[in-house]
Scaffold this motif. Structure first.
Motif, PDB file in Angstrom:
ATOM      1  N   GLY A  71       1.955 -37.804  -3.247  1.00 31.03           N
ATOM      2  CA  GLY A  71       1.208 -37.015  -2.252  1.00 31.03           C
ATOM      3  C   GLY A  71       1.484 -35.526  -2.300  1.00 31.03           C
ATOM      4  O   GLY A  71       1.320 -34.820  -1.293  1.00 31.03           O
ATOM      5  N   TYR A  72       1.899 -35.006  -3.459  1.00 27.75           N
ATOM      6  CA  TYR A  72       2.237 -33.586  -3.576  1.00 27.75           C
ATOM      7  C   TYR A  72       0.961 -32.748  -3.733  1.00 27.75           C
ATOM      8  O   TYR A  72       0.587 -32.341  -4.829  1.00 27.75           O
ATOM      9  CB  TYR A  72       3.181 -33.342  -4.761  1.00 27.75           C
ATOM     10  N   SER A  73       0.311 -32.480  -2.627  1.00 27.91           N
ATOM     11  CA  SER A  73      -0.978 -31.783  -2.652  1.00 27.91           C
ATOM     12  C   SER A  73      -0.808 -30.276  -2.863  1.00 27.91           C
ATOM     13  O   SER A  73      -1.658 -29.620  -3.447  1.00 27.91           O
ATOM     14  CB  SER A  73      -1.721 -32.044  -1.340  1.00 27.91           C
ATOM     15  N   TYR A  74       0.303 -29.710  -2.374  1.00 25.50           N
ATOM     16  CA  TYR A  74       0.519 -28.257  -2.452  1.00 25.50           C
ATOM     17  C   TYR A  74       1.307 -27.903  -3.718  1.00 25.50           C
ATOM     18  O   TYR A  74       2.236 -28.625  -4.114  1.00 25.50           O
ATOM     19  CB  TYR A  74       1.297 -27.789  -1.220  1.00 25.50           C
ATOM     20  N   MET A  75       0.958 -26.765  -4.302  1.00 28.26           N
ATOM     21  CA  MET A  75       1.707 -26.299  -5.489  1.00 28.26           C
ATOM     22  C   MET A  75       1.657 -24.780  -5.551  1.00 28.26           C
ATOM     23  O   MET A  75       0.618 -24.170  -5.303  1.00 28.26           O
ATOM     24  CB  MET A  75       1.047 -26.890  -6.734  1.00 28.26           C
ATOM     25  N   ASP A  76       2.827 -24.164  -5.806  1.00 31.19           N
ATOM     26  CA  ASP A  76       2.841 -22.738  -6.164  1.00 31.19           C
ATOM     27  C   ASP A  76       4.024 -22.500  -7.103  1.00 31.19           C
ATOM     28  O   ASP A  76       4.676 -23.459  -7.526  1.00 31.19           O
ATOM     29  CB  ASP A  76       2.866 -21.826  -4.919  1.00 31.19           C
ATOM     30  N   PHE A  77       4.274 -21.240  -7.434  1.00 25.46           N
ATOM     31  CA  PHE A  77       5.377 -20.933  -8.342  1.00 25.46           C
ATOM     32  C   PHE A  77       6.336 -19.958  -7.686  1.00 25.46           C
ATOM     33  O   PHE A  77       5.922 -19.093  -6.910  1.00 25.46           O
ATOM     34  CB  PHE A  77       4.851 -20.323  -9.651  1.00 25.46           C
ATOM     35  N   CYS A  78       7.604 -20.111  -7.999  1.00 25.81           N
ATOM     36  CA  CYS A  78       8.634 -19.201  -7.504  1.00 25.81           C
ATOM     37  C   CYS A  78       9.400 -18.690  -8.724  1.00 25.81           C
ATOM     38  O   CYS A  78      10.011 -19.482  -9.449  1.00 25.81           O
ATOM     39  CB  CYS A  78       9.556 -19.964  -6.553  1.00 25.81           C
ATOM     40  N   GLU A  79       9.316 -17.387  -8.948  1.00 25.05           N
ATOM     41  CA  GLU A  79      10.010 -16.802 -10.094  1.00 25.05           C
ATOM     42  C   GLU A  79      11.215 -16.046  -9.555  1.00 25.05           C
ATOM     43  O   GLU A  79      11.055 -15.123  -8.735  1.00 25.05           O
ATOM     44  CB  GLU A  79       9.054 -15.846 -10.826  1.00 25.05           C
ATOM     45  N   VAL A  80      12.399 -16.419  -9.991  1.00 27.78           N
ATOM     46  CA  VAL A  80      13.600 -15.798  -9.444  1.00 27.78           C
ATOM     47  C   VAL A  80      14.131 -14.751 -10.429  1.00 27.78           C
ATOM     48  O   VAL A  80      14.808 -15.074 -11.406  1.00 27.78           O
ATOM     49  CB  VAL A  80      14.677 -16.857  -9.109  1.00 27.78           C
ATOM     50  N   CYS A  81      13.758 -13.517 -10.165  1.00 29.69           N
ATOM     51  CA  CYS A  81      14.264 -12.349 -10.901  1.00 29.69           C
ATOM     52  C   CYS A  81      13.926 -11.132 -10.034  1.00 29.69           C
ATOM     53  O   CYS A  81      13.010 -11.194  -9.196  1.00 29.69           O
ATOM     54  CB  CYS A  81      13.654 -12.240 -12.291  1.00 29.69           C
ATOM     55  N   PRO A  82      14.667 -10.027 -10.178  1.00 34.43           N
ATOM     56  CA  PRO A  82      14.493  -8.886  -9.259  1.00 34.43           C
ATOM     57  C   PRO A  82      13.063  -8.340  -9.241  1.00 34.43           C
ATOM     58  O   PRO A  82      12.583  -7.914  -8.197  1.00 34.43           O
ATOM     59  CB  PRO A  82      15.463  -7.830  -9.805  1.00 34.43           C
ATOM     60  N   GLU A  83      12.369  -8.402 -10.376  1.00 32.58           N
ATOM     61  CA  GLU A  83      11.014  -7.821 -10.464  1.00 32.58           C
ATOM     62  C   GLU A  83       9.979  -8.667  -9.718  1.00 32.58           C
ATOM     63  O   GLU A  83       8.978  -8.150  -9.228  1.00 32.58           O
ATOM     64  CB  GLU A  83      10.554  -7.706 -11.926  1.00 32.58           C
ATOM     65  N   LYS A  84      10.203  -9.980  -9.648  1.00 36.52           N
ATOM     66  CA  LYS A  84       9.165 -10.882  -9.123  1.00 36.52           C
ATOM     67  C   LYS A  84       9.455 -11.421  -7.724  1.00 36.52           C
ATOM     68  O   LYS A  84       8.546 -11.870  -7.034  1.00 36.52           O
ATOM     69  CB  LYS A  84       8.975 -12.072 -10.080  1.00 36.52           C
ATOM     70  N   LEU A  85      10.729 -11.431  -7.330  1.00 37.46           N
ATOM     71  CA  LEU A  85      11.065 -12.050  -6.039  1.00 37.46           C
ATOM     72  C   LEU A  85      11.388 -10.970  -5.010  1.00 37.46           C
ATOM     73  O   LEU A  85      12.402 -10.274  -5.125  1.00 37.46           O
ATOM     74  CB  LEU A  85      12.272 -12.988  -6.225  1.00 37.46           C
ATOM     75  N   PRO A  86      10.530 -10.809  -3.993  1.00 37.57           N
ATOM     76  CA  PRO A  86      10.820  -9.818  -2.952  1.00 37.57           C
ATOM     77  C   PRO A  86      12.160 -10.131  -2.282  1.00 37.57           C
ATOM     78  O   PRO A  86      12.497 -11.296  -2.101  1.00 37.57           O
ATOM     79  CB  PRO A  86       9.658  -9.993  -1.963  1.00 37.57           C
ATOM     80  N   ASN A  87      12.905  -9.100  -1.910  1.00 38.58           N
ATOM     81  CA  ASN A  87      14.239  -9.258  -1.297  1.00 38.58           C
ATOM     82  C   ASN A  87      15.164 -10.136  -2.145  1.00 38.58           C
ATOM     83  O   ASN A  87      15.832 -11.048  -1.641  1.00 38.58           O
ATOM     84  CB  ASN A  87      14.138  -9.861   0.113  1.00 38.58           C
TER      85      ASN A  87
END
Ligand SMILES: CSCCC(=O)/C(O)=C/O
Ligand SMILES: [Fe+2]
Ligand code: NI
Length: 231
Positions: A102-118
């Motif tokens: 039932g995993y209807s939602y999907m996005d991406f999380c990129e963990v690096c200073p340029e891509k991740l706010p704060n």
């Protein structure tokens, strides 16, 4: 799985058919399962952590190393798959898992200073021991990182995910996340319905999700002896 992985897998299997021909046929299923375990463990490995306060991005193996199997992780409710990260857009296996769970939602999380706010604050927060009231589902499509989970006896198990590894941490499990010394991960985040990412930092034992986790995974028979999670 990439084309080279498939070819390599095929070569290994053909080789095994040759071997299996020359020995008792009952051994074949055992050999086949050994191949599969080896393949998934190229992208997910787990081990007990040492007690050192050194850099969180180091592996923190114990001496001697104490590995944890994927079956042991499954006993804690931590599920894992190896998928084809070069083909996540058209991957039938991923599609099947999403449909079944039932995993209807999907996005991406990129963990690096340029891509991740704060970035600095997030890195710190990810490494605070916490739980969620829903599953945490992460599919590493690039880079790598460590998800640490508590076992039945409160010991930290470090789960190293690399490109192609998908893991599910069950609702209510205490855990934390850190980058490794390569300093980069791109993870697909999946969720059932509208996502809720709220972390509840330890202690949050009064939450129903925590109580359910204890009932479902920590108070069950484990390795032949009952474990009392509240002890
Ligand atoms: C690699 S995704 C970032 C970590 C995260 O989202 C989380 O909730 C860790 O516990
Ligand atoms: Fe989390
Ligand atoms: Ni609270």
């Amino acid at each position: 799985m990439g084309a080279s992985d498939k070819l390599r897998g095929l070569a290994v299997i053909l080789n095994m058919i040759n071997i299996a021909d020359s020995i008792h046929s009952a051994a074949f299923p055992l050999l086949f399962s050994v191949v599969w375990i080896a393949a998934i463990e190229e992208v997910i490995q787990a081990w007990y952590m040492d007690d050192s306060d050194e850099d969180q991005r180091l592996p923190h193996h114990r001496e001697p190393k104490e590995f944890v199997s994927l079956d042991q992780l499954a006993e804690l409710g931590v599920l894992s798959w190896r998928l084809d990260a070069d083909n996540y857009e058209n991957d039938e296996e991923l599609k099947k898992i999403r449909e079944e769970r039932g995993y209807s939602y999907m996005d991406f999380c990129e963990v690096c200073p340029e891509k991740l706010p704060n970035y600095e604050e997030k890195i710190k927060n990810f490494f605070e021991e916490h739980l969620h009231t829903d599953e945490e589902i992460r599919y590493c499509v690039a880079g790598s990182g460590y998800f640490d989970v508590r076992d039945h006896n409160e010991r930290w198990i470090r789960v190293w995910v690399k490109k192609g590894a998908m893991i599910v941490l069950p609702a209510g499990i205490y855990h934390r996340f850190t980058l490794d010394s390569d300093n980069y991960i791109k993870a697909m985040r999946l969720f059932v319905g509208d996502p809720v990412w709220t972390p509840y930092n330890r202690p949050h034992d009064h939450l129903p999700a925590r109580k359910e986790y204890i009932e479902n995974f920590l108070q069950k028979e484990s390795g032949g002896k009952a474990v009392d999670a509240a002890a």
